[in-house]
Design a protein around this motif. Structure first.
Motif, PDB file in Angstrom:
ATOM      1  N   THR A   1      17.024  71.631  47.817  1.00  0.00           N
ATOM      2  CA  THR A   1      18.244  71.951  48.227  1.00  0.00           C
ATOM      3  C   THR A   1      17.711  72.523  49.953  1.00  0.00           C
ATOM      4  OG1 THR A   1      18.817  72.845  45.979  1.00  0.00           O
ATOM      5  CG2 THR A   1      19.663  73.906  47.890  1.00  0.00           C
ATOM      6  N   VAL A   2      18.763  72.405  50.457  1.00  0.00           N
ATOM      7  CA  VAL A   2      18.846  73.008  52.005  1.00  0.00           C
ATOM      8  C   VAL A   2      19.741  73.621  52.338  1.00  0.00           C
ATOM      9  CG1 VAL A   2      18.545  71.812  54.168  1.00  0.00           C
ATOM     10  CG2 VAL A   2      17.698  70.543  52.490  1.00  0.00           C
ATOM     11  N   HIS A   3      19.407  74.747  52.991  1.00  0.00           N
ATOM     12  CA  HIS A   3      20.682  75.884  53.614  1.00  0.00           C
ATOM     13  C   HIS A   3      20.471  75.599  55.319  1.00  0.00           C
ATOM     14  CE1 HIS A   3      21.610  78.383  50.090  1.00  0.00           C
ATOM     15  NE2 HIS A   3      20.518  77.799  49.583  1.00  0.00           N
ATOM     16  N   TRP A   4      21.503  75.496  55.690  1.00  0.00           N
ATOM     17  CA  TRP A   4      21.632  75.636  57.071  1.00  0.00           C
ATOM     18  C   TRP A   4      22.261  77.183  57.472  1.00  0.00           C
ATOM     19  CZ3 TRP A   4      23.015  71.315  54.772  1.00  0.00           C
ATOM     20  CH2 TRP A   4      22.292  70.113  55.117  1.00  0.00           C
ATOM     21  N   LEU A   5      21.811  77.884  58.362  1.00  0.00           N
ATOM     22  CA  LEU A   5      22.406  79.187  58.596  1.00  0.00           C
ATOM     23  C   LEU A   5      22.237  79.576  60.104  1.00  0.00           C
ATOM     24  CD1 LEU A   5      20.229  79.544  55.891  1.00  0.00           C
ATOM     25  CD2 LEU A   5      21.456  81.823  56.057  1.00  0.00           C
ATOM     26  N   ASP A   6      23.443  80.294  60.621  1.00  0.00           N
ATOM     27  CA  ASP A   6      23.261  80.485  62.008  1.00  0.00           C
ATOM     28  C   ASP A   6      22.644  81.724  62.289  1.00  0.00           C
ATOM     29  OD1 ASP A   6      25.143  82.533  61.434  1.00  0.00           O
ATOM     30  OD2 ASP A   6      26.808  81.979  62.650  1.00  0.00           O
ATOM     31  N   PHE A   7      22.524  82.216  63.508  1.00  0.00           N
ATOM     32  CA  PHE A   7      21.708  83.417  64.005  1.00  0.00           C
ATOM     33  C   PHE A   7      22.390  84.704  63.356  1.00  0.00           C
ATOM     34  CE2 PHE A   7      21.976  87.103  66.649  1.00  0.00           C
ATOM     35  CZ  PHE A   7      20.625  87.483  66.877  1.00  0.00           C
TER      36      PHE A   7
ATOM     37  N   TRP B   1      27.395  78.636  57.591  1.00  0.00           N
ATOM     38  CA  TRP B   1      26.425  78.829  56.620  1.00  0.00           C
ATOM     39  C   TRP B   1      26.791  77.714  55.562  1.00  0.00           C
ATOM     40  CZ3 TRP B   1      25.039  83.431  52.454  1.00  0.00           C
ATOM     41  CH2 TRP B   1      24.070  82.943  51.525  1.00  0.00           C
ATOM     42  N   SER B   2      26.013  76.473  55.448  1.00  0.00           N
ATOM     43  CA  SER B   2      26.279  75.630  54.672  1.00  0.00           C
ATOM     44  C   SER B   2      25.037  75.072  53.564  1.00  0.00           C
ATOM     45  CB  SER B   2      26.626  74.168  55.399  1.00  0.00           C
ATOM     46  OG  SER B   2      27.667  74.088  56.004  1.00  0.00           O
ATOM     47  N   ARG B   3      25.418  74.669  52.556  1.00  0.00           N
ATOM     48  CA  ARG B   3      24.401  74.336  51.569  1.00  0.00           C
ATOM     49  C   ARG B   3      24.763  73.057  50.827  1.00  0.00           C
ATOM     50  NH1 ARG B   3      23.975  74.487  45.978  1.00  0.00           N
ATOM     51  NH2 ARG B   3      21.891  75.156  44.998  1.00  0.00           N
TER      52      ARG B   3
END
Length: 340
Positions: free
Chosen positions: A231-237, A321-323
């Motif tokens: 699984t991959v999460h993308w998060l901002d500051f 935030w995306s997953r």
């Protein structure tokens, strides 16, 4: 136990219970394990000799870790960093005997990383006796995490384990999970990325406050083994900050932004999979982020109100935030740099 060198004390992580479903793997500085094992391996193999200069590009914890490893093994150290390297790290590098060369920073992270790598190549052409450590590309940086994985396996035997951590160069989360899966193939790996990182395809997204570049990259890292990630999460500051502030407020753990991002992702994963134990990789302390993160704690978002958008892949991602479920897929060819 009396340690023969400070690195032996600093490298060993602590396992700290956060909730029933989450445990923090807390490092003082995670890359000390990696740098020590890499330098020792090079010496044992005869690739480098005592007194030789080791060089690499870094503006963060790897620079400090390499300087410590060189101090321990009688090597010289040269770091090519950005002028944005924090004063605490810079002072320690200089006192430890490392020489530090700073290139002008760029608002474009890709240009900044390329400039530093270009300067390393120039130095190597001038001083061919230097050895380039290539933390982003040489898989010797996986070696140090075997011992960490063995400690984890001995501490939580039989647990249905999910490792959650920043992807970065790939060596830490990849090294841990490869070793853990040699015992238990069901161990899961959740990678955390900032927006703007090419590693998992978010390079078209720009986070104006992104200062967690250490868990992502604008250039291809050969040490990232995409097929290890479930699984991959993308998060901002703002979301990484929310996680870091919550970790300090709720658990008294003072850790960096990458740990905050991993903690937020792990909290979400633990709600979805309450039958599993989620191991949060805490790469370093929060000292580098005092002014830009912790002094702004009143601005922090409430993490209980945050959740990711579930997307089919990087092409569908949306900030903040995306997953996605990565399913241990290989790196797409379109993300690979063409051969020189």
């Amino acid at each position: 136990m009396i340690h023969p060198h400070i690195t032996d004390a600093l490298k060993v992580p602590d396992l700290v219970r956060l909730t029933d479903g989450t445990v923090l793997l807390r490092f003082e500085s995670m890359k000390i394990y990696s740098a020590l094992a890499a330098v020792r391996h090079l010496l044992d193999r005869g690739t480098v000799r005592p007194g030789q200069t080791l060089i690499d590009s870094s503006s963060g914890i790897y620079a400090h870790a390499l300087a410590l490893a060189c101090h321990r093994y009688g090597m010289r150290c040269h770091i090519v960093a950005s002028t944005t390297v924090d004063a605490t790290t810079l002072a320690q590098l200089e006192v430890l005997g490392a020489t530090v060369e700073q290139v002008e920073p760029s608002e474009n992270l890709k240009l900044d990383q390329e400039l530093r790598v270009r300067r390393v190549r120039e130095i190597l052409a001038e001083r061919p006796g230097h050895h380039w450590m290539r933390q982003y590309h040489d898989d010797i940086h996986y070696l140090g995490y075997r011992d960490v994985a063995d400690r984890i396996a001995a501490t939580v035997p039989g647990a249905a384990l999910t490792v959650v951590g920043g992807v970065g160069s790939g060596a830490s989360t990849g090294g841990l999970v490869e070793r853990l899966r040699s015992r238990d193939p069901s161990v899961r790996l959740v990678g955390v990325q900032p927006f703007g990182s090419i590693t998992f395809g978010s390079q078209k997204h720009h986070d104006p406050e992104a200062i967690i570049a250490g868990i992502g990259s604008s250039i291809v890292f050969d040490n990232v083994r995409h097929h290890l990630y479930d699984t991959v999460h993308w998060l901002d500051f703002t979301h990484a900050m929310a996680g870091a502030i919550a970790l300090l407020r709720d658990h008294a753990v003072f850790a960096g932004l990458s740990t905050g991002a991993a903690f937020l992702a792990a909290t979400y994963e633990a709600r979805r999979h309450p039958d599993r134990l989620h191991l949060v990789v805490g790469a370093d302390t929060g000292h580098r982020y005092v002014e830009r993160v912790f002094a702004r704690h009143a601005e922090a978002l409430d993490p209980t109100a945050l959740k990711p958008v579930e997307v089919g892949g990087p092409e569908d991602m949306t900030m903040p935030w995306s997953r996605t479920t990565w399913k241990r897929a290989a790196c797409p060819d379109r993300w690979k740099e063409p051969a020189a």
